[in-house]
Design a protein around this motif. Structure first.
Motif, PDB file in Angstrom:
ATOM      1  N   ASP A 176     -13.481  26.732  90.865  1.00  0.00           N
ATOM      2  CA  ASP A 176     -12.704  27.949  90.671  1.00  0.00           C
ATOM      3  C   ASP A 176     -11.300  27.632  90.166  1.00  0.00           C
ATOM      4  N   THR A 177     -11.013  26.360  89.971  1.00  0.00           N
ATOM      5  CA  THR A 177      -9.686  25.909  89.541  1.00  0.00           C
ATOM      6  C   THR A 177      -9.822  24.590  88.789  1.00  0.00           C
ATOM      7  N   PHE A 178      -9.050  24.427  87.741  1.00  0.00           N
ATOM      8  CA  PHE A 178      -8.866  23.095  87.170  1.00  0.00           C
ATOM      9  C   PHE A 178      -7.435  22.992  86.651  1.00  0.00           C
ATOM     10  N   PHE A 179      -7.025  21.773  86.357  1.00  0.00           N
ATOM     11  CA  PHE A 179      -5.670  21.505  85.903  1.00  0.00           C
ATOM     12  C   PHE A 179      -5.745  20.958  84.491  1.00  0.00           C
ATOM     13  N   ILE A 180      -4.773  21.356  83.667  1.00  0.00           N
ATOM     14  CA  ILE A 180      -4.809  21.001  82.249  1.00  0.00           C
ATOM     15  C   ILE A 180      -3.475  20.426  81.816  1.00  0.00           C
ATOM     16  N   ALA A 181      -3.542  19.307  81.129  1.00  0.00           N
ATOM     17  CA  ALA A 181      -2.362  18.624  80.589  1.00  0.00           C
ATOM     18  C   ALA A 181      -2.416  18.686  79.070  1.00  0.00           C
ATOM     19  N   SER A 182      -1.264  18.926  78.468  1.00  0.00           N
ATOM     20  CA  SER A 182      -1.165  18.983  77.014  1.00  0.00           C
ATOM     21  C   SER A 182       0.141  18.329  76.579  1.00  0.00           C
ATOM     22  N   GLY A 188       7.275  17.600  73.952  1.00  0.00           N
ATOM     23  CA  GLY A 188       7.028  17.143  75.308  1.00  0.00           C
ATOM     24  C   GLY A 188       5.632  17.433  75.817  1.00  0.00           C
ATOM     25  N   ALA A 189       5.437  17.096  77.096  1.00  0.00           N
ATOM     26  CA  ALA A 189       4.154  17.293  77.780  1.00  0.00           C
ATOM     27  C   ALA A 189       4.264  18.452  78.755  1.00  0.00           C
ATOM     28  N   ASP A 190       3.107  18.946  79.185  1.00  0.00           N
ATOM     29  CA  ASP A 190       3.074  20.077  80.106  1.00  0.00           C
ATOM     30  C   ASP A 190       1.870  19.930  81.027  1.00  0.00           C
ATOM     31  N   SER A 191       2.026  20.402  82.255  1.00  0.00           N
ATOM     32  CA  SER A 191       0.941  20.405  83.226  1.00  0.00           C
ATOM     33  C   SER A 191       0.810  21.811  83.788  1.00  0.00           C
TER      34      SER A 191
END
Length: 304
Positions: A176-182, A188-191
Motif C-alpha cells: 500500500d506504500t512505496f518510496f521513490i527516488a529521482s 538535485g535528487a529527491d525522495s
C-alpha cells in the motif's frame, strides 16, 4: 547539486497537467530547516534516502537508528550517524559530495518532511547540506504504529537480480506504500513516497510495474525529475519483517486518457522498467503494525 532555482522538468509537467505556474515547485522552498523540523528529525528512527550509485543508477534506500541519529547541527546541516546496511546499493555512496533526497516520514502521525541537498560521507557518518526543505501534506499515508523491535541480528546478505521473483512480485502487489527516488542533473535528487490501496501497483511482468499518479501538491518534484531523467529507484518495505526490496530502472509518465479513466483517482499512469533488483531480509529491526488506510486513497481498480 542544485544549480538553478527554476526546474525545467517541473514546469514542463505542470504545463502538461494544467497546474502550477512560474516558480511553483522547487523555487518555492529555501534551504533552512523550519521551526519544529529539528525536533521532528531528532525523534526519527527511520529515513528514506534517494541518490545515485557510482554507475549513475538511482536508488531509494532506508536508513534506521535510535532517536537522535539524524541530528541537525545548524539551520542548513544534518548529520546522520547511521548509514545504509551492507549490500544496500547506496552503502558505498557519498564518498564524494553527491546529490541526496531525504524523506522523514511518521506513519503513526501521518506526517512527513522532505529535504533535498548534497551529502558527503565522513567516516561512519553522513553530512548533509540542505538546499530545499518542505513539509508535505499527509495524502496517501497509511496509518501504522511502531511495535517492539525485531531480533538484534545482522541483515541477511543482499540478493540481487535483474527481475522480480514470484515472491517479490507478490510483495509488490500487496503493497500500500512505496518510496521513490529521482534525480536530474543540475536540479538535485529527491525522495518521496506513493501510497494507495493494496494492489494500486500492478506487476505487468518480472521487469515492469505500473501505478496510477493521484492528485498531489502540484509541485511535481518527482515527475519533474523524471521528465529530465527517466532513471529512478523504488523501495518496497515489508513493515512486519523489516525486509527491503529495492528496484532501479527507468520510469515514464503515460498521459493516455483511456488508461487514466480505467483507474479510479488516476490523473495519469506511470510505467517503470526494472533494471536491477536488490532484496535484503531483515534490513531493519523496526516493526510496524497496520492501523488503517489513508482517507485520501481512491478505491482500487476493478481487475478483470
Amino acid at each position: 547539486m542544485i544549480k538553478t532555482p527554476y526546474h525545467e522538468g517541473e514546469q514542463a509537467v505542470q504545463k502538461r497537467a494544467g497546474e502550477g505556474g512560474p516558480g511553483w515547485g522547487s523555487p518555492m522552498f529555501g534551504g533552512d530547516l523550519l521551526p519544529g523540523f529539528g525536533p521532528y528529525l531528532l525523534r526519527q528512527r527511520m529515513l528514506f534516502l534517494g541518490a545515485a550509485d557510482s554507475s549513475g543508477a538511482v536508488w531509494s534506500s532506508l536508513v534506521t537508528g535510535d532517536p537522535g541519529f539524524a541530528a541537525p547541527q545548524d539551520a542548513r546541516t544534518i548529520v546522520l550517524s547511521s548509514l545504509p546496511v551492507p549490500g544496500d546499493p547506496l552503502a558505498d555512496a557519498f564518498e564524494t559530495t553527491s546529490d541526496i533526497g531525504l524523506l522523514a516520514l511518521e506513519p503513526h502521525t501521518t506526517s512527513r518532511i522532505r529535504i533535498n541537498g548534497v551529502a558527503r560521507r565522513e567516516g561512519d557518518a553522513l553530512h548533509i547540506r540542505t538546499e530545499q526543505v518542505l513539509g508535505n501534506c499527509p495524502k496517501y499515508l497509511q496509518v501504522r504504529v511502531p511495535v517492539a523491535d525485531g531480533p538484534a541480528a545482522e541483515p541477511k546478505p543482499a540478493r540481487a537480480s535483474d527481475g522480480l521473483t514470484p515472491e517479490q512480485a507478490s510483495l509488490v502487489r500487496a503493497a500500500d506504500t512505496f518510496f521513490i527516488a529521482s534525480r536530474a542533473e543540475g536540479y538535485g535528487a529527491d525522495s518521496s513516497h506513493r501510497g494507495g490501496e493494496p494492489g494500486f501497483v500492478s506487476v505487468a511482468g518480472p521487469r515492469r510495474l505500473v501505478w496510477p499518479d493521484y492528485f498531489g501538491n502540484s509541485f511535481y518534484m518527482t515527475l519533474g525529475n523524471l521528465h529530465l531523467n527517466a532513471g529512478c529507484g523504488l523501495l518496497f518495505l515489508d513493515w512486519e519483517t523489516g525486509t527491503t526490496l529495492q528496484l532501479s530502472g527507468k520510469a515514464r509518465v503515460v498521459w493516455d486518457e483511456a488508461r487514466r479513466e480505467a483507474v479510479p483517482g488516476a490523473l495519469r499512469m506511470c510505467e517503470f522498467d526494472i533494471e536491477r533488483v536488490v532484496q535484503i531480509d531483515g534490513a531493519t529491526r523496526l516493526r510496524w503494525a497496520y492501523r488503517g488506510p489513508s482517507p485520501y486513497n481512491p478505491p482500487p481498480a476493478v481487475r478483470g
